[in-house]
Scaffold this motif. Structure first.
Motif, short mmCIF file in Angstrom:
data_model
loop_
_atom_site.label_atom_id
_atom_site.label_comp_id
_atom_site.label_asym_id
_atom_site.label_seq_id
_atom_site.Cartn_x
_atom_site.Cartn_y
_atom_site.Cartn_z
N VAL A 176 0.84 -1.20 0.00
CA VAL A 176 0.00 0.00 0.00
C VAL A 176 0.88 1.25 0.00
O VAL A 176 2.10 1.18 0.20
N GLY A 177 0.24 2.39 -0.20
CA GLY A 177 0.98 3.65 -0.21
C GLY A 177 0.25 4.68 -1.04
O GLY A 177 -0.78 4.37 -1.66
N ALA A 178 0.81 5.89 -1.08
CA ALA A 178 0.19 6.95 -1.87
C ALA A 178 0.33 6.64 -3.36
O ALA A 178 1.17 5.81 -3.74
N LEU A 195 -3.49 5.16 -1.93
CA LEU A 195 -4.41 5.75 -0.96
C LEU A 195 -4.31 7.27 -1.02
O LEU A 195 -3.25 7.84 -0.75
N ARG A 196 -5.38 7.91 -1.39
CA ARG A 196 -5.43 9.38 -1.38
C ARG A 196 -6.88 9.83 -1.17
O ARG A 196 -7.83 9.09 -1.46
N ARG A 217 2.90 10.52 3.75
CA ARG A 217 2.70 9.48 4.74
C ARG A 217 1.25 9.01 4.70
O ARG A 217 0.33 9.81 4.70
N VAL A 218 1.05 7.68 4.60
CA VAL A 218 -0.33 7.16 4.68
C VAL A 218 -0.44 6.28 5.91
O VAL A 218 0.52 5.62 6.30
#
Ligand SMILES: Nc1nc2c(ncn2[C@@H]2O[C@H](COP(=O)(O)OP(=O)(O)O)[C@@H](O)[C@H]2O)c(=O)[nH]1
Ligand SMILES: [Mg+2]
Length: 437
Positions: free
Chosen positions: A223-225, A275-276, A311-312
């Motif tokens: 996962v991540g931006a 993820l945003r 940062r997520v």
């Protein structure tokens, strides 16, 4: 369909192949060997023969093995024909067998089913055998082999024997309490063992997740931006382009999975949508799926572009590694990452893989060091048995009801291995007490 019909099937893999093995089981196995070879070959010895068709012409020359009952895989008379693995050769051989009286093609799993019906293996061993055939990783093979070899069977048989014994003692107390044959201290010891057994069963059930991980894989979510390099990592590890890589944010919208064999453990790696907060409708669905995938994962890799950190947070993640990406572009100080990688230079990937491998091994190791349930079926039956034992342990209850709880629990345990025999309880009573005195 007659149970006594003789079954046959190609037991080796896809044709053509160097050698093909056709297996026969049932009363007619010896007759088949005799008809094809001209005479019955010596039992349990691989013998070179010509295999004859009905008109006496030769189908092929190969090896035959004859296993008279009960010392065979199915417990019935069995024969094996090893021939050259050409399609026409095998077709002619199967055709020849199909022409014999009372012979028919075996259904899927029918050899193993007959083995079970003849007491050659229990249900857990039969299930493990199918796992062994499906095994792709070393951990899967080891787990399946141990259970096919009777590891679960032995544990459940032991539990069942203890429950039958406990019930025999309690029933005896019910029947003979006025005669003073069964001292009260015996009952106390029996209930103490039932309580200990219940605890053993509970700790056994806790190992189910380990077996699931071995059979289905250790789940890792990336996962991540958007643009953190998630899809690039998946593709790098897959060794091919599974996911679309683009500098356009929001490219990945669905969850994409690949399966890896890391040091003998199966690992499922899932790429997810970035993820945003601001995203279109379809992308939002992808983000929702990403969160769910992360929540269900055994390990979450949280990726962050070291040159453009966003940062997520991943709520509900079991365990997580913070990974800085695009290390090749880095010029300044690195942020607080567990490790840093680049899919362009390959830097840090080895460390990442060995981290994942270590964590997978920790989880999988449980399934190897002790016996664990390997199917939901086992879990359901054992849970039901535990509930019955909890009832039986309630000393406010009538002794008859408590004894009945022991009976249902031992039936549940017996169902796991496919062996329930009501006669057994009588045997347990007679062997324990001198009733006829
Ligand atoms: N220089 C460099 N570029 C990378 C690296 N990993 C990904 N990129 C680039 O970053 C952009 C986004 O990558 P992508 O894998 O699609 O990110 P995702 O949105 O997290 O799936 C693409 O243009 C990639 O080529 C890396 O390790 N080094
Ligand atoms: Mg992507």
């Amino acid at each position: 369909m007659k149970r006594t019909s003789t079954i046959f099937a190609l037991s080796s893999g896809a044709l053509p192949s160097g050698v093909a093995v056709v297996r026969v089981s049932g009363d007619g196995a010896g007759r088949a060997a005799e008809a094809l070879c001209g005479a019955l070959p010596p039992p349990r010895r691989l013998t070179l023969r010509r295999f004859l068709s009905e008109d006496g012409s030769v189908i092929d020359r190969g090896l035959v093995a004859y296993f008279p009952a009960p010392d065979s895989f199915t417990g019935e008379d069995c024969a094996e024909f090893h021939v050259h693995g050409g399609r026409a050769v095998v077709a002619a051989l199967l055709d020849r067998l199909g022409g014999l009286d009372d012979f028919r093609q075996a259904e899927a799993g029918e050899f193993t089913r007959r083995a079970f019906l003849n007491g050659k293996l229990d249900l857990t061993a039969a299930e493990a055998l199918s796992d062994l055939i499906a095994a792709e990783t070393e951990a899967q093979r080891r787990l399946a082999f141990a259970n096919a070899d009777g590891r679960q069977r032995a544990l459940y048989a032991g539990w069942r024997a203890r429950l039958l014994h406990a019930r025999a003692m309690i029933e005896a107390e019910l029947d003979f309490s006025d005669e003073g044959d069964v001292p009260g201290s015996v009952a106390a010891a029996v209930w103490a063992d039932v309580a200990a057994l219940r605890a053993e069963m509970e700790s056994h059930l806790a190992g189910f997740r380990a077996a699931e991980i071995v059979r289905e894989g250790f789940r890792v979510a990336i996962v991540g931006a958007p643009n953190a390099g998630k899809s690039s990592l998946l593709n790098y590890l897959a060794g091919r382009d599974v996911a679309i890589v683009s500098d356009e944010p929001g490219t990945t919208r669905d969850v994409l999975e690949i399966s890896l064999d890391l040091g003998g453990s199966k690992v499922i790696l899932a790429d997810t949508a970035g993820l945003r907060a601001k995203a279109g409708r379809v992308e939002m669905i992808g983000i929702e799926r990403a969160r769910r995938t992360a929540a269900l994962a055994d390990l979450v890799l949280v990726l962050e572009d070291v040159t453009d950190p966003h940062r997520v947070e991943v709520p509900g993640a079991a365990s997580a590694l913070r990974i800085g990406t695009k290390l090749d572009l880095n010029s300044g100080e690195l942020g607080p990452y567990d490790l840093a990688i680049s899919t362009v230079s390959g830097a840090g990937i080895d460390v990442l893989l060995s981290e994942i491998e270590t964590r997978a091994k920790e989880k999988v190791g449980v399934a190897e060091s002790r016996v664990v349930p390997t199917r939901q079926r086992h879990v359901d039956l054992l849970r039901s048995a535990i509930a019955e034992l909890s009832d039986a342990l309630d000393d406010e209850k009538q002794l008859e009801l408590r004894a009945e709880g022991l009976r249902i629990a031992s039936d549940d345990v017996g169902r796991v291995s496919g062996a329930i025999d009501t006669e057994e309880i009588l045997g347990a009573i007679f062997s324990t007490f001198c009733i006829g005195k």
